[in-house]
Design a protein around this motif. Structure first.
Motif, PDB file in Angstrom:
ATOM      1  N   THR A  66       1.125   5.089   1.019  1.00 36.56           N
ATOM      2  CA  THR A  66       0.272   6.106   1.896  1.00 36.56           C
ATOM      3  C   THR A  66       0.169   7.252   1.116  1.00 36.56           C
ATOM      4  O   THR A  66       0.823   7.729   0.170  1.00 36.56           O
ATOM      5  N   ALA A  90      -6.947   7.764  -2.061  1.00 37.96           N
ATOM      6  CA  ALA A  90      -7.515   7.827  -0.762  1.00 37.96           C
ATOM      7  C   ALA A  90      -8.997   8.596  -0.560  1.00 37.96           C
ATOM      8  O   ALA A  90      -9.565   8.166   0.372  1.00 37.96           O
ATOM      9  N   ARG A 100       0.978  -1.321  -0.031  1.00 40.47           N
ATOM     10  CA  ARG A 100       0.138   0.008   0.014  1.00 40.47           C
ATOM     11  C   ARG A 100       0.829   1.395  -0.055  1.00 40.47           C
ATOM     12  O   ARG A 100       1.901   1.211   0.810  1.00 40.47           O
ATOM     13  N   ASP A 129      -7.852   3.421  -3.088  1.00 37.74           N
ATOM     14  CA  ASP A 129      -6.543   2.957  -2.430  1.00 37.74           C
ATOM     15  C   ASP A 129      -5.446   2.483  -3.430  1.00 37.74           C
ATOM     16  O   ASP A 129      -5.593   1.707  -4.187  1.00 37.74           O
TER      17      ASP A 129
END
Lengths: 289, 774
Positions: free
Chosen positions: B478, B597, B476, B611
């Motif tokens: 961020t 996001a 992932r 995501d």
């Protein structure tokens, strides 16, 4: 592997130490702790009182006296190894100390601790035996001097009384130029030796041996001087030594066996190692002009 | 697969933390109200406990509770689930978390003492009184197999837990046609785990949610969760298992242990956190080991030295329980035929129970045993025929042009085993060249002048790596641009954080420092198998690559929408997606992650899934085969019998190297482990099953002072069986090492010396051999 409960005492002076030893039952003296602490953590030993003598400063140190070189019982092995006096006067002890444990353990381990614990393979009490050391012991009745020949009373058993402590080890150095040799065999560097040997010789102007000390250790429960072989060496020319009686006496010792080695292999090693030690002693011997 | 970072010899990102004492191990965990556990363990190898008297112990300072299995009746009862059930094991032979009455080896846990500190817990454990009916113990595996032997478990009629068979071809036919047949007997001993960090467990029950949290020094946190869930009849979701820093595993920490269950049960019962840290004494009697295998082998070969067929029998010392099923003897069988192209093979292995600590894989499992057998046989054949040892191998090995090579053996699912790639003869030739085998006799003569016997040893191996079924990883990004890699593969110090970061950073065009790798927390990644069998680079490494590829594709899709440029005109580099040839026309990964996001009310471009993240699993359906050829030189002091390995050269091929420094470290450590097995480590028991070597004064681990310089050369034959072309590297150093050292010792002892068929060997034996040879 946590030690069972004990009372911890930390005397600052010899007098306090003597007082504790006189008043406490089932007490053990903590010197460098390299054998005692593991034995307590393994719960092999469970003393009620532990008397830590690391703060008694005048128990450590090396000095030359009229009666010989005195090494305080609390002198660390690392300090003996780096001592100029010991290097110059008792080179055999230096040779042996190089085989004692590791740098880390030698920084804590003391010569006195080893001489009181008396592991059969320990180099320091063994070299004391080779060097005819005297042990200076203090007890309720004052000070007494114990010759090394009377110090060993069996496996892990010294002549030190319950209320006594070892103050120092006194060694009368051999004359300058003597030959010294040391050999031991351990499976790994720093392990307790499976067996070992030490030899010291002195020769006259004619190249004949005038004095000899021969010792095997790690073979029997206590280090063993090879007295017959020592006598047999006297008068022999060092370039034509009859080494067989030496090897024969070493190989006749009453060797221990354990899960790793047989008594026969230990006796074999005793012979090999005393020969190597004696050979080294011949090479380090400085011929008198 | 090669890139900026993949393949680069960079120092490990873990090391600054681990080497400066800021690692975080199980024993570093401190929780409010935590109790410390010590176990009451059996000091006898076989007996039935009539009663347990806790009275005096319970009254001792600091003691809070003492539990036996009965005290957990309201939580769970019965034997633990089998970790790897095997059809040949009719009933699982597993521990109870605490003994159910019959104790079957010294060290088995009988009761758990909880106190305010470990010292008090140990004091009380020593004061718990047991009334025991002693039963005859079985400690010699050969005697244990005899029909009228006392049994390890009183309810069984025999100590033979299973008889396993495997092979291919028609042995009788090949043996009848071969020029020569020899029979040899072997006695192979291997030691235990002896990781720097012993085992340890902290269990905690959340008083509000009743969730159970376990931190354990384990190679298999997901197995701990799965089996604990089954045992406690809880859902997996209510159990979180974490492995913080783990100070070495080497195989035994792959088991799910009774202590993990007992500590969890104790925490559930007392409703306080409980910590248990295994001490070194316990490690010798309660952590699984490897020990003995007694083999008897017939080998058929021709006049030119070509090995054609092997048949034989093995008695495998299993110990008292089979927590890991039959994985160890199965690995022995699966390690045949090694690098040798055999026409036929016929093996039978009797798995025999003894009243000793259970056995389970230790680095290499039984692969080093089989390498020892095959390499010893090759040396034996050479000696018998009076030809060079390498000739036997060169004539018998699978050739590079035979790859992929179907060995004749079958995998667990019945599919044929095939070696994927490699050049076994080439590796052997290279190692002989690197050690300078052609002028070895000069060195032998020079050593003789110094009174030493010098010998040259050689040994090769093939290692199955990348065991399935899978590992997985999620990645992932961020909104700050940090790349978070999470995987179920637990780490015991192998440098996973570095290796996985190298793969991910390359695939996503970021720097190593931009990547955080999180391993083995069941709350952070849903599934995992185990860090065993040299499988993590293949399984988890490939998963990281696959997940990173997905994230990369997603970033490019997003950029394509945003920049209105076709995807094929975009590339990901230096943390941003830019238009090929126009570096300024770019979007940073952090911006993409931020946009994906989501912002309130703003639709995602192209209706993309939110995501900047992806999860991937790599199913390792076919093993990849690493291989190696080793050569070493030893010098023997003929008077003391002392054996010193003075040179050691490894040629190793584990496919593409992710990080050569890490691979070198694995191999070097593995070789040391093998030298320990050849010359030092022996776990000794008496006839009553009492262990006699339970300190490091008696159990000799190899130390730096006895180790030679180890020279490593890599061949890099990419595996076609995974996306990054790697093969496992964790055990390849160990597998041939003992065989190589023993080969060298035999060579040093000369033509009148013995055929050495056992290890470890000792200086005492060397002296005896030389006396006989004289």
């Amino acid at each position: 592997m946590k030690a069972p409960p004990f009372q911890y005492h930390r005397p600052q002076t010899r007098e306090e130490l003597s007082a504790l030893l006189s008043s406490l039952e089932n007490a053990k003296i903590l010197a460098g702790g390299q054998s005692l602490m593991p034995m307590m953590n393994l719960r092999v030993l469970a003393p009620e009182h532990l008397i830590d003598i690391n703060r008694i400063s005048d128990l450590a140190g090396i000095r030359e006296t009229a009666d010989g070189i005195e090494i305080g019982a609390m002198t660390r092995q690392a300090d003996v190894l780096s001592s100029d006096i010991v290097k110059a006067r008792i080179p055999l002890l230096i040779r042996a100390l190089e085989h004692v444990g590791h740098i880390q353990t030698r920084a804590r381990g003391t010569i006195g601790g080893s001489c009181c614990h008396l592991d059969p393979s320990a180099e320091q009490p063994a070299m004391c035996a080779a060097l005819d050391a005297e042990l200076i012991v203090t007890g309720p009745e004052g000070r007494r001097i114990v010759p090394i020949s009377e110090w060993f009373e069996g496996l892990l058993q010294s002549a030190l009384g319950e209320q006594e402590f070892l103050e120092a080890i006194r060694i009368k150095p051999w004359a300058k130029g003597h030959g010294y040799g040391f050999a031991e065999y351990a499976r790994r560097h720093g392990d307790f030796a499976v067996a070992g040997g030490a030899a010291m010789i002195k020769a006259g102007n004619d190249g004949r041996i005038t004095r000899a000390a021969l010792l095997s250790f790690g073979v029997e429960a206590s280090p063993r001087r090879l007295s017959d072989a020592e006598v047999a060496l006297i008068g022999q020319p060092i370039d034509k030594l009859d080494i067989e009686p030496v090897v024969t006496e070493a190989r006749a010792l009453d060797a221990m066996e354990d899960v790793h080695v047989t008594a026969g292999y230990r006796r074999h090693l005793a012979g090999v190692l005393i020969r190597r030690a004696l050979h080294e002693a011949c090479t380090t011997l400085e011929r008198q002009p | 697969m090669s890139g900026r970072l993949f393949g680069a010899a960079i120092t490990r990102v873990e090391d600054a933390r681990l080497l400066t004492g800021t690692g975080h191990y199980v024993d570093d965990i401190e929780l409010p109200g935590m109790l410390h556990a010590a176990f009451v363990r059996a000091n006898f190898a076989h007996g039935r406990i009539r009663s347990i008297d806790k009275g005096d112990a319970l009254a001792m300072p600091g003691v809070v509770a003492i539990y036996t299995m009965d005290d957990f009746a309201d939580i769970a009862q019965g034997p633990m689930p089998a970790m790897a059930p095997h059809p040949l094991l009719k009933t699982p032979i597993t521990y109870h978390p605490l003994s159910d009455a019959e104790v079957r080896h010294v060290g088995e846990a009988i009761a758990i003492v909880l106190a305010d500190n470990r010292a008090n817990a140990e004091d009380a454990a020593a004061a718990v009184m047991l009334d025991v009916e002693y039963l005859p113990a079985v400690s010699d595996v050969v005697l244990a197999r005899v029909a009228n032997s006392p049994t390890t478990h009183s309810q069984y009629a025999s100590n033979i837990a299973a008889t396993m068979k495997a092979g291919f071809g028609d042995c009788s036919k090949v043996f009848a046609k071969a020029d020569h047949v020899l029979t040899e007997h072997f006695d192979i001993h291997r030691g235990g785990c002896h990781a720097m960090e012993c085992r340890g467990v902290v269990a905690n029950i959340d008083l509000l949610t009743d969730a159970l949290t376990i931190s354990t020094s384990s190679q298999s946190p997901y197995m701990v969760r799965r089996h604990l869930a089954a045992y406690l009849k809880r859902d997996e979701n209510g159990i979180r298992v974490m492995t913080p820093d783990v100070g070495g595993g080497f195989g035994p920490k792959a088991n799910v242990y009774a202590e993990e269950f007992a500590v969890a049960l104790a925490a559930i019962k007392i409703r306080r956190p409980v910590k248990w840290i295994e001490d070194r004494q316990e490690h010798f009697v309660a952590t699984t080991q490897q020990r003995g295998q007694i083999w008897s082998l017939d080998v058929a070969f021709d006049n030119d030295g070509r090995m054609r067929a092997i048949s034989g029998h093995c008695i495998h010392d299993n110990g008292a329980y089979a927590p890991y099923g039959l994985i160890l003897p199965a690995t022995a069988i699966a390690s045949f035929p090694g690098p040798y192209a055999l026409e036929a093979l016929d093996l039978t292995v009797d798995v025999v129970l003894t009243n000793l600590v259970p056995t389970s894989p230790v680095r290499g499992a039984c692969r080093p045993n089989v390498a020892f057998l095959l390499e010893r046989l090759a040396d034996r054949i050479a000696r018998h025929l009076g030809i060079d040892r390498q000739d036997v191998r060169q004539r018998s090995f699978v050739k590079a042009d035979q790859m992929p090579y179907t060995t004749g053996m079958k995998a667990r699912d019945g599919s044929p085993i095939s070696y994927d790639s490699g050049d076994y003869v080439g590796a052997l030739n290279l190692v002989l060249e690197k050690i300078g085998a052609s002028d070895f006799e000069t060195r032998r003569k020079e050593a003789k002048r110094r009174g030493k016997l010098r010998g040259l040893g050689i040994a090769s191996c093939v290692e199955d790596t990348g065991l399935g079924p899978f590992e997985g990883a999620s990645i992932r990004v961020t909104p700050a641009g940090r790349v978070i890699v999470a995987t179920g593969a637990s780490s015991q110090g192998q440098g996973h954080r570095t290796a996985f970061a190298q793969i991910a950073a390359d695939a996503l065009g970021v720097e190593l420092d931009d990547v955080t790798v999180e391993t083995a927390d069941t709350a952070k990644f849903p599934l995992g198998i185990s860090t065993i069998a040299s499988r993590i680079a293949v399984t988890a490494g490939s998963s990281v690559q696959l997940a990173a590829d997905k994230v990369r594709a997603k970033a490019i899709t997003f950029a394509s929408h945003q920049l209105e440029v076709d995807e094929q005109d975009l590339e990901l580099e230096a943390g941003a997606v830019h238009v090929k040839g126009i570096p300024d026309m770019k979007i940073k990964l952090s911006e993409i992650a931020g946009a994906l996001a989501g912002s309130t009310g703003v639709p995602l471009p192209g209706n993309m899934e939110p995501d900047l993240a992806a999860t991937a699993y790599f199913n390792s359906n076919a093993l990849t085969f690493a291989y190696g050829a080793n050569a070493c030189e030893v010098e023997i002091d003929p008077e003391t019998g002392d054996i010193r390995v003075v040179r050691y050269v490894v040629v190793h091929d584990c496919g593409k190297l992710i990080n050569p420094l890490i691979v070198d470290g694995q191999i070097r450590g593995g070789v040391v482990h093998g030298i320990g097995n050849a010359l030092f480590e022996r776990m000794i028991y008496d006839e009553q099953g009492q262990p006699l070597t339970t300190t490091y004064g008696d159990y000799l681990l190899p130390m730096a002072s006895e180790m030679p310089p180890i020279e490593i050369h890599h061949m890099e034959t990419p595996s076609p069986r995974n996306p990054i072309g790697v093969k496992g590297a964790g055990e390849g150093g160990t597998i041939p090492a003992a065989a190589c050292v023993i080969s060298a010792v035999e060579d040093a002892l000369g033509p009148n010396g013995p055929f050495i068929s056992a290890h470890p060997i000792s200086p005492q034996q060397v002296v005896q051999w030389l006396e006989v040879a004289r």
